[in-house]
Scaffold this active site. Sequence first.
Site, PDB file in Angstrom:
ATOM      1  CD  GLU A   1      -3.509  -5.880   4.034  1.00  0.00           C
ATOM      2  OE1 GLU A   1      -2.774  -4.892   4.044  1.00  0.00           O
ATOM      3  OE2 GLU A   1      -3.713  -6.573   3.009  1.00  0.00           O
TER       4      GLU A   1
ATOM      5  CD  GLU B   1      -2.889  -1.190   2.330  1.00  0.00           C
ATOM      6  OE1 GLU B   1      -4.022  -0.695   2.244  1.00  0.00           O
ATOM      7  OE2 GLU B   1      -2.454  -1.718   3.369  1.00  0.00           O
TER       8      GLU B   1
END
Length: 725
Positions: A139, A119
């Site tokens: 995640e 990210e």
Amino acid sequence: MDSRTKGKTVMEVGGDGVAVITLINPPVNSLSFDVLYNLKSNYEEALSRNDVKAIVITGAKGRFSGGFDISGFGEMQKGNVKEPKAGYISIDIITDLLEAARKPSVAAIDGLALGGGLELAMACHARISAPAAQLGLPELQLGVIPGFGGTQRLPRLVGLTKALEMILTSKPVKAEEGHSLGLIDAVVPPAELVTTARRWALDIVGRRKPWVSSVSKTDKLPPLGEAREILTFAKAQTLKRAPNMKHPLMCLDAIEVGIVSGPRAGLEKEAEVASQVVKLDTTKGLIHVFFSQRGTAKVPGVTDRGLVPRKIKKVAIIGGGLMGSGIATALILSNYPVILKEVNEKFLEAGIGRVKANLQSRVRKGSMSQEKFEKTMSLLKGSLDYESFRDVDMVIEAVIENISLKQQIFADLEKYCPQHCILASNTSTIDLNKIGERTKSQDRIVGAHFFSPAHIMPLLEIVRTNHTSAQVIVDLLDVGKKIKKTPVVVGNCTGFAVNRMFFPYTQAAMFLVECGADPYLIDRAISKFGMPMGPFRLCDLVGFGVAIATATQFIENFSERTYKSMIIPLMQEDKRAGEATRKGFYLYDDKRKAKPDPELKKYIEKARSISGVKLDPKLANLSEKDIIEMTFFPVVNEACRVFAEGIAVKAADLDIAGIMGMGFPPYRGGIMFWADSIGSKYIYSRLDEWSKAYGEFFKPCAFLAERGSKGVLLSAPVKQASSRL
């Protein structure tokens, strides 16, 4: 060291005007709060300095970043760290400071960029990667969502469909694929990585390369109507695959908001969802599993003594059946030379054939090349005697569950194997002390209990007797790690940890059926709870022969608290043996699809008349909640005994053993974690009530009675347990 004092960043400004910021937080440069706050200050400094034209972010020691330091969630839950306001990191730092900066940044990725690491890289204006780097957003498997802008940037860089695949499966891609997808701008050798990134950053400044803000890209997004259709389908599939988990759907909501209402609204929705999911029970369970799995290899009094694992150069396996061939497959896949011993040519050929078939299925799926297949198979040699055992470092016995046969094998092994050779048994229920009765060197006898199929199932129970040396345990822990198993060290008892904990599971289900409950409703309720299948479908899968042999061991050893049902023996008399004969509790078609069998009723009625159990209208009409409690609370009860007896040192080890050995749903955190989420007081009161109504099978053990009466956590450490480790 906790996440409050963990990790840092270092900034160096070169003569070319490029500031290189290095993430430092071994082993994977995880993004702790310290790293993120350091990164913020480095950025602010770089932006304010006149001698800095552009910025490169990289990671120390060949790794970009493995993502957010997940221990930060635990610290926030304990109140040790103040939770930043929603969106502080993803919007204030990563979007408004880093991505919106008036100086361009380039990510130089080596090793891995996972989760928050990817990210962060996606917020840079270009990404340069080494070929072997792994890129992904894993995640969801940890119970959280990509919370640093990943739900918005990944669809804009690789397209919505591919982004959904990467996020929902948690599977990473390699750099080359990332390049073809548009996630990576260039792939270069590791030695040229930072140099290329510096040059690329200066090219952006000089307008020779595009300055791309990925959150603003729209060219890879499908038209709104099509995007909504894709997301509707993804939500339906997710709900079907994981009906008990909310966070994947919440993640999809954040993606949808960004596509419908724009990236800023999407980032705000992501921040809101990210702060909500950490409070979900399923997230707490998955985070507990994440840390517990990493803690199984730490064994007090064994792994804290500075012992170094010895090198295991060659392994012998006795028995080429399903289990022996599976163990052989697991070992040769990790480059261990293996000798497979059988009693005759026919059995040996069959055993080697099974190993070959295991590997060929990988070739068919494209996960193994023909060349690799041949190289791997060359590590396997067959034998009909013990002569070739004279230079092996470990033997794993994997023959049928017959005590006298195993005793003879271990006595023979001592004559042929070198003094240092580890003598391991894959027995699932037999006491190791009995197996080694005729063996003099008791210190090298150990249990190496794999679960079937051994080359696929992730658990390895390492069973220690009172005599097994710490060195042998350390050696086996190392082998377990190398063959990609999660090892759990347990003490010696009938059934060890997994089978012992779960023997009441099937017996409770049999009891309920004899009292009038519908077996198919029980299986449905338990599948809905999150188990891969219910107890009756499981009996069919493993086969009635195995089910009876296993049950017999527990009935002999724990007669006061077992329930002996005749349903399976009666079916076996009629040549029913489960899925293998296409008839068991279910009927099976050519594709092994199960359907209820109307004939089952007659076996249940006959078993009921033999056991003298009366139909109980209350038990015949149980709710799903009651079914779950009456099948799993006896498992909790037995797990408490295992913990109290010191068979396991940590309750978390039992959680991992149950998840990896029996398929207990990971998002429930494991059997002890789940029990604590319900409360020891409630579990004790229910078992006590059932034991008064239905007998000793449900009677709470002393450990559960003591903790339950006080409402104490069942997983709290046993202060004075006479540990069997």
